[in-house]
Design an enzyme around this catalytic site. Structure first.
Site, PDB file in Angstrom:
ATOM      1  N   CYS A  38     -16.896  12.860  50.294  1.00 49.94           N
ATOM      2  CA  CYS A  38     -17.444  11.935  49.310  1.00 49.94           C
ATOM      3  C   CYS A  38     -16.482  10.764  49.176  1.00 49.94           C
ATOM      4  CB  CYS A  38     -17.712  12.623  47.980  1.00 49.94           C
ATOM      5  SG  CYS A  38     -16.286  13.375  47.242  1.00 49.94           S
ATOM      6  N   SER A  97     -12.318  31.728  61.570  1.00 51.27           N
ATOM      7  CA  SER A  97     -13.013  31.032  60.486  1.00 51.27           C
ATOM      8  C   SER A  97     -11.967  30.341  59.643  1.00 51.27           C
ATOM      9  CB  SER A  97     -13.782  32.010  59.588  1.00 51.27           C
ATOM     10  OG  SER A  97     -15.009  32.370  60.157  1.00 51.27           O
ATOM     11  N   GLU A 124     -11.740  15.168  48.832  1.00 47.63           N
ATOM     12  CA  GLU A 124     -13.045  14.541  49.031  1.00 47.63           C
ATOM     13  C   GLU A 124     -14.110  15.556  49.448  1.00 47.63           C
ATOM     14  OE1 GLU A 124     -10.278  13.848  50.710  1.00 47.63           O
ATOM     15  OE2 GLU A 124      -9.539  11.964  49.871  1.00 47.63           O
ATOM     16  N   SER A 125     -13.895  16.829  49.305  1.00 46.67           N
ATOM     17  CA  SER A 125     -14.828  17.946  49.522  1.00 46.67           C
ATOM     18  C   SER A 125     -14.257  18.996  50.477  1.00 46.67           C
ATOM     19  CB  SER A 125     -16.238  17.499  49.900  1.00 46.67           C
ATOM     20  OG  SER A 125     -16.816  16.790  48.814  1.00 46.67           O
ATOM     21  N   HIS A 185     -16.326  27.755  62.133  1.00 49.73           N
ATOM     22  CA  HIS A 185     -16.463  29.148  62.563  1.00 49.73           C
ATOM     23  C   HIS A 185     -16.605  29.113  64.078  1.00 49.73           C
ATOM     24  CE1 HIS A 185     -17.041  30.261  58.401  1.00 49.73           C
ATOM     25  NE2 HIS A 185     -17.945  29.307  58.302  1.00 49.73           N
TER      26      HIS A 185
END
Lengths: 158, 158
Positions: B83, B55, B62-63, B68
Protein backbone atom coordinates in the site's frame (compact mmCIF):
# COMPACT_ATOMS: atom_id res chain seq x y z
CA UNK A 1 -6.24 -29.85 -14.20
CA UNK A 2 -5.18 -30.09 -10.58
CA UNK A 3 -4.12 -27.34 -8.20
CA UNK A 4 -1.62 -27.41 -5.37
CA UNK A 5 -3.42 -24.74 -3.36
CA UNK A 6 -6.59 -22.74 -2.81
CA UNK A 7 -6.59 -19.08 -1.92
CA UNK A 8 -9.47 -16.96 -0.71
CA UNK A 9 -9.04 -13.19 -0.90
CA UNK A 10 -11.57 -11.37 1.24
CA UNK A 11 -12.59 -7.75 1.52
CA UNK A 12 -14.24 -7.32 4.93
CA UNK A 13 -16.14 -4.03 5.02
CA UNK A 14 -18.21 -2.43 7.78
CA UNK A 15 -16.23 -4.19 10.48
CA UNK A 16 -16.16 -3.40 14.19
CA UNK A 17 -13.56 -0.62 14.26
CA UNK A 18 -12.63 -1.31 17.89
CA UNK A 19 -11.68 -4.87 16.93
CA UNK A 20 -9.71 -3.75 13.88
CA UNK A 21 -7.41 -1.62 16.01
CA UNK A 22 -6.92 -4.21 18.73
CA UNK A 23 -3.84 -6.29 17.98
CA UNK A 24 -4.62 -8.84 20.68
CA UNK A 25 -8.13 -9.47 19.40
CA UNK A 26 -6.98 -9.70 15.78
CA UNK A 27 -4.20 -12.12 16.67
CA UNK A 28 -6.57 -14.32 18.70
CA UNK A 29 -9.18 -14.31 15.95
CA UNK A 30 -6.62 -15.29 13.33
CA UNK A 31 -4.96 -18.06 15.34
CA UNK A 32 -8.33 -19.39 16.54
CA UNK A 33 -9.57 -19.43 12.94
CA UNK A 34 -6.61 -21.63 11.99
CA UNK A 35 -7.19 -23.97 14.92
CA UNK A 36 -10.92 -24.22 14.22
CA UNK A 37 -10.10 -24.88 10.57
CA UNK A 38 -7.75 -27.70 11.63
CA UNK A 39 -4.68 -26.00 10.21
CA UNK A 40 -1.30 -26.65 11.79
CA UNK A 41 0.02 -23.35 13.14
CA UNK A 42 3.77 -23.02 12.57
CA UNK A 43 4.22 -19.45 13.79
CA UNK A 44 2.47 -16.09 13.84
CA UNK A 45 3.54 -12.49 13.91
CA UNK A 46 1.32 -9.43 14.42
CA UNK A 47 2.13 -5.73 14.48
CA UNK A 48 0.26 -2.59 15.38
CA UNK A 49 0.93 0.55 13.38
CA UNK A 50 0.66 4.21 14.29
CA UNK A 51 -1.85 5.80 14.55
CA UNK A 52 -3.78 2.54 14.14
CA UNK A 53 -4.02 -0.57 12.01
CA UNK A 54 -2.85 -4.13 12.52
CA UNK A 55 -0.92 -6.38 10.13
CA UNK A 56 -0.30 -10.00 10.81
CA UNK A 57 0.37 -13.39 9.35
CA UNK A 58 -0.13 -16.91 10.61
CA UNK A 59 2.19 -19.32 8.84
CA UNK A 60 0.52 -22.72 8.78
CA UNK A 61 1.95 -26.02 7.58
CA UNK A 62 -0.66 -25.74 4.82
CA UNK A 63 0.51 -22.22 3.68
CA UNK A 64 -0.60 -18.95 5.37
CA UNK A 65 -3.34 -16.59 6.51
CA UNK A 66 -2.70 -12.83 6.41
CA UNK A 67 -4.62 -9.77 7.54
CA UNK A 68 -4.27 -5.99 7.21
CA UNK A 69 -6.75 -3.75 8.97
CA UNK A 70 -7.69 -0.13 8.36
CA UNK A 71 -9.86 0.77 11.39
CA UNK A 72 -10.42 4.27 10.02
CA UNK A 73 -12.29 2.74 7.08
CA UNK A 74 -13.80 -0.21 8.94
CA UNK A 75 -12.00 -2.42 6.42
CA UNK A 76 -9.77 -5.48 6.60
CA UNK A 77 -8.04 -7.35 3.78
CA UNK A 78 -7.69 -11.07 4.49
CA UNK A 79 -5.90 -13.76 2.48
CA UNK A 80 -6.42 -17.41 3.27
CA UNK A 81 -4.02 -19.67 1.36
CA UNK A 82 -4.28 -23.41 2.01
CA UNK A 83 -3.11 -26.63 0.42
CA UNK A 84 -4.14 -30.19 0.99
CA UNK A 85 -7.57 -31.67 1.56
CA UNK A 86 -7.76 -31.49 5.33
CA UNK A 87 -8.63 -27.81 5.55
CA UNK A 88 -11.67 -25.99 4.28
CA UNK A 89 -10.56 -22.34 3.99
CA UNK A 90 -14.17 -21.24 4.30
CA UNK A 91 -14.17 -22.41 7.92
CA UNK A 92 -11.45 -19.85 8.61
CA UNK A 93 -13.37 -17.23 6.66
CA UNK A 94 -16.55 -17.83 8.67
CA UNK A 95 -14.77 -17.46 11.99
CA UNK A 96 -13.06 -14.23 10.95
CA UNK A 97 -16.26 -12.75 9.54
CA UNK A 98 -17.93 -13.12 12.93
CA UNK A 99 -14.95 -11.95 14.98
CA UNK A 100 -14.38 -8.85 12.83
CA UNK A 101 -18.08 -8.06 12.97
CA UNK A 102 -18.17 -7.51 9.22
CA UNK A 103 -21.67 -6.73 7.98
CA UNK A 104 -20.61 -6.71 4.35
CA UNK A 105 -17.88 -8.48 2.46
CA UNK A 106 -16.83 -9.73 -0.93
CA UNK A 107 -14.41 -12.48 -1.77
CA UNK A 108 -12.63 -14.32 -4.53
CA UNK A 109 -11.38 -17.89 -4.58
CA UNK A 110 -8.39 -18.83 -6.69
CA UNK A 111 -6.61 -22.04 -7.45
CA UNK A 112 -2.83 -21.73 -7.18
CA UNK A 113 -0.25 -23.93 -8.83
CA UNK A 114 -2.35 -25.46 -11.59
CA UNK A 115 -0.88 -28.43 -13.43
CA UNK A 116 -2.11 -30.73 -16.18
CA UNK A 117 -2.08 -34.23 -14.74
CA UNK A 118 -4.22 -36.33 -17.07
CA UNK A 119 -6.87 -36.67 -14.43
CA UNK A 120 -4.58 -37.76 -11.61
CA UNK A 121 -4.46 -35.91 -8.33
CA UNK A 122 -1.36 -33.83 -7.75
CA UNK A 123 -0.03 -34.38 -4.24
CA UNK A 124 0.69 -31.11 -2.43
CA UNK A 125 3.30 -32.96 -0.41
CA UNK A 126 5.21 -35.98 -1.53
CA UNK A 127 6.73 -38.58 0.75
CA UNK A 128 10.32 -38.69 1.92
CA UNK A 129 12.73 -40.37 -0.43
CA UNK A 130 10.34 -40.10 -3.31
CA UNK A 131 10.72 -37.79 -6.20
CA UNK A 132 8.82 -36.95 -9.30
CA UNK A 133 10.77 -37.64 -12.42
CA UNK A 134 8.54 -35.67 -14.73
CA UNK A 135 7.08 -32.38 -13.70
CA UNK A 136 3.42 -32.10 -14.67
CA UNK A 137 2.62 -29.49 -17.28
CA UNK A 138 1.74 -26.17 -15.77
CA UNK A 139 -1.04 -23.94 -16.98
CA UNK A 140 -0.92 -20.22 -17.47
CA UNK A 141 -4.28 -19.18 -16.20
CA UNK A 142 -5.47 -18.46 -12.73
CA UNK A 143 -8.70 -20.25 -11.99
CA UNK A 144 -10.85 -17.75 -10.18
CA UNK A 145 -14.35 -17.48 -8.88
CA UNK A 146 -15.82 -14.22 -7.72
CA UNK A 147 -18.39 -14.25 -4.99
CA UNK A 148 -20.32 -11.58 -3.29
CA UNK A 149 -22.18 -12.09 -0.11
CA UNK A 150 -24.21 -9.70 1.89
CA UNK A 151 -24.99 -9.99 5.55
CA UNK A 152 -27.10 -6.91 5.29
CA UNK A 153 -28.41 -6.02 1.88
CA UNK A 154 -30.42 -3.12 3.30
CA UNK A 155 -27.24 -1.56 4.56
CA UNK A 156 -25.67 -1.93 1.15
CA UNK A 157 -28.63 -0.29 -0.53
CA UNK A 158 -28.95 2.51 2.01
CA UNK B 1 -12.61 4.72 -7.26
CA UNK B 2 -9.51 4.56 -5.11
CA UNK B 3 -7.77 1.55 -3.61
CA UNK B 4 -5.90 1.19 -0.35
CA UNK B 5 -3.59 -1.50 -1.66
CA UNK B 6 -2.19 -3.34 -4.65
CA UNK B 7 -1.58 -7.05 -4.72
CA UNK B 8 0.34 -9.09 -7.24
CA UNK B 9 -0.21 -12.84 -7.24
CA UNK B 10 2.50 -14.69 -9.11
CA UNK B 11 2.85 -18.24 -10.32
CA UNK B 12 6.57 -18.86 -10.85
CA UNK B 13 7.06 -22.02 -12.91
CA UNK B 14 10.22 -23.74 -14.14
CA UNK B 15 12.27 -22.36 -11.27
CA UNK B 16 15.69 -23.48 -10.12
CA UNK B 17 14.76 -26.41 -7.87
CA UNK B 18 17.92 -26.12 -5.81
CA UNK B 19 16.95 -22.55 -4.89
CA UNK B 20 13.35 -23.52 -4.08
CA UNK B 21 14.50 -25.97 -1.43
CA UNK B 22 17.07 -23.67 0.13
CA UNK B 23 15.52 -21.73 2.99
CA UNK B 24 18.48 -19.39 3.31
CA UNK B 25 18.44 -18.42 -0.36
CA UNK B 26 14.67 -17.95 -0.38
CA UNK B 27 14.77 -15.79 2.74
CA UNK B 28 17.59 -13.65 1.34
CA UNK B 29 15.83 -13.23 -1.99
CA UNK B 30 12.59 -12.19 -0.29
CA UNK B 31 14.16 -9.72 2.14
CA UNK B 32 16.43 -8.29 -0.55
CA UNK B 33 13.42 -7.85 -2.85
CA UNK B 34 11.73 -5.77 -0.15
CA UNK B 35 14.84 -3.67 0.42
CA UNK B 36 15.37 -3.13 -3.29
CA UNK B 37 11.71 -2.19 -3.60
CA UNK B 38 12.15 0.37 -0.79
CA UNK B 39 9.72 -1.40 1.51
CA UNK B 40 10.17 -1.11 5.27
CA UNK B 41 10.81 -4.60 6.63
CA UNK B 42 9.07 -5.13 9.98
CA UNK B 43 9.84 -8.81 10.47
CA UNK B 44 10.22 -12.03 8.51
CA UNK B 45 9.72 -15.69 9.22
CA UNK B 46 10.71 -18.63 7.01
CA UNK B 47 10.27 -22.37 7.47
CA UNK B 48 11.51 -25.45 5.73
CA UNK B 49 9.22 -28.43 5.44
CA UNK B 50 9.91 -32.15 5.13
CA UNK B 51 10.85 -33.59 2.69
CA UNK B 52 11.32 -30.19 1.05
CA UNK B 53 9.57 -26.88 0.43
CA UNK B 54 9.90 -23.47 2.00
CA UNK B 55 7.19 -21.14 3.28
CA UNK B 56 7.86 -17.63 4.43
CA UNK B 57 6.47 -14.17 4.89
CA UNK B 58 8.06 -10.76 5.13
CA UNK B 59 5.80 -8.36 6.98
CA UNK B 60 6.49 -4.86 5.69
CA UNK B 61 5.11 -1.58 6.96
CA UNK B 62 3.34 -1.43 3.61
CA UNK B 63 1.66 -4.90 4.03
CA UNK B 64 3.39 -8.23 3.22
CA UNK B 65 5.19 -10.50 0.78
CA UNK B 66 4.66 -14.27 1.01
CA UNK B 67 6.15 -17.30 -0.72
CA UNK B 68 5.48 -21.03 -0.82
CA UNK B 69 7.77 -23.26 -2.83
CA UNK B 70 7.27 -26.75 -4.22
CA UNK B 71 10.75 -27.78 -5.39
CA UNK B 72 9.41 -31.10 -6.67
CA UNK B 73 7.34 -29.19 -9.24
CA UNK B 74 9.77 -26.33 -9.83
CA UNK B 75 6.96 -24.03 -8.71
CA UNK B 76 6.61 -21.14 -6.27
CA UNK B 77 3.51 -19.13 -5.35
CA UNK B 78 4.32 -15.53 -4.46
CA UNK B 79 2.01 -12.80 -3.16
CA UNK B 80 3.17 -9.19 -3.08
CA UNK B 81 0.74 -6.94 -1.21
CA UNK B 82 1.67 -3.26 -0.91
CA UNK B 83 0.00 0.00 0.00
CA UNK B 84 1.09 3.58 -0.50
CA UNK B 85 2.82 5.22 -3.41
CA UNK B 86 6.44 4.71 -2.43
CA UNK B 87 6.68 1.09 -3.53
CA UNK B 88 6.33 -0.42 -6.95
CA UNK B 89 5.48 -4.08 -6.32
CA UNK B 90 6.85 -4.99 -9.74
CA UNK B 91 10.35 -4.12 -8.49
CA UNK B 92 9.97 -6.91 -5.94
CA UNK B 93 8.57 -9.22 -8.60
CA UNK B 94 11.52 -8.60 -10.92
CA UNK B 95 14.07 -9.38 -8.23
CA UNK B 96 12.32 -12.61 -7.23
CA UNK B 97 11.92 -13.74 -10.83
CA UNK B 98 15.69 -13.58 -11.32
CA UNK B 99 16.60 -15.11 -7.96
CA UNK B 100 14.19 -18.04 -8.38
CA UNK B 101 15.45 -18.60 -11.91
CA UNK B 102 11.91 -18.81 -13.22
CA UNK B 103 11.81 -19.25 -16.99
CA UNK B 104 8.03 -19.01 -17.12
CA UNK B 105 5.47 -17.26 -14.97
CA UNK B 106 2.02 -15.78 -14.92
CA UNK B 107 0.64 -13.12 -12.65
CA UNK B 108 -2.43 -11.17 -11.66
CA UNK B 109 -2.65 -7.69 -10.17
CA UNK B 110 -5.55 -6.77 -7.93
CA UNK B 111 -6.61 -3.62 -6.18
CA UNK B 112 -7.57 -4.19 -2.56
CA UNK B 113 -9.85 -2.03 -0.44
CA UNK B 114 -11.67 -0.13 -3.16
CA UNK B 115 -13.68 2.90 -2.07
CA UNK B 116 -15.74 5.50 -3.88
CA UNK B 117 -14.17 8.85 -3.10
CA UNK B 118 -15.57 11.27 -5.67
CA UNK B 119 -12.21 11.55 -7.32
CA UNK B 120 -10.21 12.24 -4.17
CA UNK B 121 -7.25 10.12 -3.17
CA UNK B 122 -7.84 7.80 -0.25
CA UNK B 123 -4.89 7.95 2.13
CA UNK B 124 -3.62 4.50 3.07
CA UNK B 125 -2.43 5.98 6.35
CA UNK B 126 -3.93 8.97 8.08
CA UNK B 127 -2.11 11.26 10.47
CA UNK B 128 -2.16 10.98 14.25
CA UNK B 129 -5.07 12.66 15.99
CA UNK B 130 -7.06 12.84 12.80
CA UNK B 131 -10.03 10.74 12.03
CA UNK B 132 -12.40 10.34 9.17
CA UNK B 133 -15.94 11.17 10.12
CA UNK B 134 -17.53 9.57 7.10
CA UNK B 135 -16.27 6.31 5.75
CA UNK B 136 -16.02 6.36 1.96
CA UNK B 137 -18.40 4.07 0.14
CA UNK B 138 -16.91 0.70 -0.54
CA UNK B 139 -17.29 -1.21 -3.74
CA UNK B 140 -18.02 -4.88 -4.11
CA UNK B 141 -15.80 -5.80 -6.97
CA UNK B 142 -12.18 -6.75 -7.08
CA UNK B 143 -10.34 -4.85 -9.73
CA UNK B 144 -8.13 -7.35 -11.43
CA UNK B 145 -5.81 -7.53 -14.35
CA UNK B 146 -4.42 -10.77 -15.67
CA UNK B 147 -1.01 -10.82 -17.23
CA UNK B 148 1.03 -13.48 -18.78
CA UNK B 149 4.67 -13.17 -19.50
CA UNK B 150 7.04 -15.58 -21.04
CA UNK B 151 10.76 -15.62 -20.65
CA UNK B 152 10.95 -18.52 -23.00
CA UNK B 153 8.10 -18.99 -25.38
CA UNK B 154 9.83 -21.87 -27.05
CA UNK B 155 9.87 -23.73 -23.79
CA UNK B 156 6.17 -23.12 -23.39
CA UNK B 157 5.43 -24.37 -26.88
CA UNK B 158 7.69 -27.39 -26.62
Amino acid sequence: MEALGRQILVEFYNCDKSVLQNKKEIEEAMVDACIIGKATVVTHTFHEFSPFGVSGVVVIAESHVAIHTWPEYGYAAVDIFTCGDTINPWDLFNHLKVKLGSSHFSNMELKRGLFETNGERIPHKIEDDKNISTTPTHTDTFNTALHEDDCDLEEKLA
